[in-house]
Design an enzyme around this catalytic site. Structure first.
Site, PDB file in Angstrom:
ATOM      1  CD  GLU A 256      -3.470   1.169  14.911  1.00 61.62           C
ATOM      2  OE1 GLU A 256      -3.842   0.587  13.888  1.00 61.62           O
ATOM      3  OE2 GLU A 256      -3.160   2.379  14.936  1.00 61.62           O
ATOM      4  CB  CYS A 365       2.502   8.099  10.162  1.00 66.13           C
ATOM      5  SG  CYS A 365       1.443   6.858   9.456  1.00 66.13           S
TER       6      CYS A 365
END
Ligand SMILES: *[C@@H]1O[C@H](CO)[C@@H](O)[C@H](O)[C@H]1NC(C)=O
Ligand SMILES: *[C@@H]1O[C@H](CO)[C@@H](O)[C@H](O)[C@H]1NC(C)=O
Ligand SMILES: CC(=O)N[C@H]1CO[C@H](CO)[C@@H](O)[C@@H]1O
Length: 521
Positions: A256, A365
């Site tokens: 990220e 998730c």
């Protein structure tokens, strides 16, 4: 009961159950669906997928009402009453991407959760994920040093200004937990697992803000001594694991990377933009990994490792550069904010421009957002979110999907900044149990049936559109045909599947169900 009777009953039970694994030991935790409970004495299992007789279709279904990969047989040419049937035609000459694999991730939190289980329960988790009596994962993402899902912030070299990396070393989480657990997973898989590494932050002293978190970027620039030393820092990880008998399939340049431009970002990060990743791959990381024994062709470097809205821009920036492109095999994407991340068709566009590059989902998730109970044991929508995103990715050239923490504890951690979440398996070592949450079965409907090397084929209707079916079709390397259907509505759905050789088979899919069909011609 007489002892001999007990033995006979036990044998009869064992024979009966062994035909399709052992069923879910379900438990309800005040939510709309159930979890499957495993303890030292019992854990649900599945049989390996094996070719069926011609004309037979195996249907595996999981649903909100509590079915978990329940298997039933249907015959081509059957009769089935139903109101409206979706007609499904397969277009076997339309061949799309090859499946790379499905898996979960060894964060420290996952390694710690596994470590707290008894050896027997740990084996049951690893077999549930990686063996043929489980859901046959084939990939695993492994965190390079720590991330938020660690119980402390650290890297492999926290000795300030150690640019020569004299003090680099693996830590307890690698040596005592991840490495032995990964070896055990490979043993249960019985075949190689595609391991991929991702780093969250370089050592704080390598960054211009001197911290692991709160944004910050590498000191120096592409081609500089500092960037080369960071590449060597990363290489050491892959060499150390290789020395311990674990060979990696690939890595992402940075987890990220856009979070590293946010000076308030709470956990481990490092900022790169697309140009920086391109130049780091081209001038530093690619050549240093190659010299160190991880060459393109044998080792897949991926860029981005972040959300879909960034994907097209990063693909164009990196893959249009011939030298960077030599070192970078694919684009890694995360699912977050998928509801607002824009259409999945952006991946079709990327594939059309760069057909040699793969696209792989590397992190996803979720958690229960309704109250403070983040793990949401038995919440069906957590599974529906997974299945929907996996299928839509697969319908748009993405080669696989990687779940985040393999296991978390009953608080959804550990996580040193309190960013707790849910996971497909929640461990409860105190009670000697673990729980297969609903997401486990969403993963299973894909991972169990689509081994690496499977190919997506054309199917109509096969594309998501309001009011149409969510369905994908695939061919397995063993010649089997796999159809995966998601129904998130409150109504049963009925299908006519037309096979050019075998004719029509009628299949019913229950409300709020995932249904995977397998047949051989
Ligand atoms: C770092 O490594 C150097 C050279 O091996 C050693 O002398 C030094 O004691 C180490 N420092 C720490 C803090 O471990
Ligand atoms: C990949 O690895 C194999 C075995 O280690 C080696 O023989 C081969 O040359 C390598 N290929 C590349 C492209 O480096
Ligand atoms: C297979 C199928 O018909 N799936 C449907 C299930 O329900 C959702 C609505 O929630 C539809 O969009 C799907 O197409």
């Amino acid at each position: 009961m007489h002892l001999r009777c007990v033995a006979i009953v036990a044998i009869v039970l064992w024979v009966g159950l062994s035909e399709s694994g052992t069923p879910c030991n379900s438990r309800r935790f005040n939510h709309d669906s159930v979890v499957c409970v495993c303890d030292e004495n019992f854990c649900d299992t599945l049989d390996p997928i094996e070719p069926t007789a011609r004309g037979l279709l195996n249907v595996y279904e999981s649903d909100r009402a509590g079915k978990r990969l329940e298997k039933r047989e249907v015959q081509f040419g059957n009769d089935l009453p139903g109101p409206i049937f979706w007609n499904v035609n397969l277009e076997r000459t339309e061949r799309f991407q090859e499946i790379i694999g499905f898996g979960g991730s060894w964060s420290d939190a996952a390694a710690i959760g596994l470590d707290r289980l008894s050896p027997d329960l740990r084996t049951k988790v690893l077999r549930s994920y990686y063996s043929t009596e489980g859901i046959e994962y084939s990939t695993a993402r492994v965190v390079i040093s720590g991330c938020d899902f660690s119980n402390r912030p650290y890297t492999y070299d926290d000795v300030t200004n150690d640019w020569e990396l004299n003090n680099w070393s693996l830590v307890e989480e690698d040596v005592n937990m991840k490495i032995p657990q990964m070896h055990e997973a490979v043993r249960h898989a019985g075949k190689p697992i595609k391991f991929m590494g991702s780093s969250w932050s370089p050592p704080a002293w390598m960054k211009n803000n001197g911290e692991l978190n709160h944004g910050g970027q590498l000191i120096g620039n592409a081609g500089s001594y500092e960037w080369k030393q960071y590449a060597r820092y990363l290489l050491k990880f892959f060499q150390a694991y290789r020395a311990a008998g674990i060979d990696f399939w690939g890595m992402t340049v940075q987890n990220e990377p856009m979070t590293g431009w946010d000076p308030w970002f709470p956990w481990n990060t490092c900022g790169f933009n697309a140009e920086m990743e391109r130049d780091f791959a081209k001038l530093d990381l690619g050549p240093i990994m190659e010299e160190g024994g991880f060459a393109p062709g044998n080792f897949s470097i991926m860029v981005l490792d972040h959300n879909r809205p960034l994907a097209l821009d990063w693909a164009i920036t990196v893959f249009s550069d011939a030298e960077a492109s030599r070192y970078v095999a694919g684009l890694a994407v995360h699912w977050y904010f998928y509801g607002t991340a824009g259409p999945y068709q952006v991946y079709d566009n990327i594939h059309t421009r760069f057909p040699d590059k793969f696209i792989l989902g590397t992190e996803a998730c979720n958690r229960n957002e309704i109250d403070g109970d983040h793990i949401g044991l038995g919440l069906w929508y957590l599974a529906e979110d997974y299945a929907h995103d996996i299928l839509l990715n697969l319908l748009h050239w993405v080669g696989g999907w990687t779940d985040w923490n393999l296991v978390l504890d009953d608080e959804g951690g550990p996580n040193w900044v309190g960013n707790t979440h849910s996971a497909p398996i929640i461990v409860n070592p105190g009670a000697g149990e673990f729980y297969k949450n609903t997401q486990f079965y969403a993963m299973a409907h894909f991972s169990k049936f689509l081994p690496p090397g499977s190919i997506r084929i054309g199917a109509s209707p096969g594309v998501e559109e309001e009011g149409t079916v969510e369905l994908g079709a695939f061919e397995r390397p063993d010649g089997g045909t796999v159809i995966i259907v998601i129904n998130s509505s409150d109504m049963e759905q009925y299908f006519n599947l037309n096979d050019a050789d075998l004719g029509v088979v009628k299949v019913k899919v229950d409300p709020h169900a995932f249904s995977t069909w397998v047949y051989y011609r």
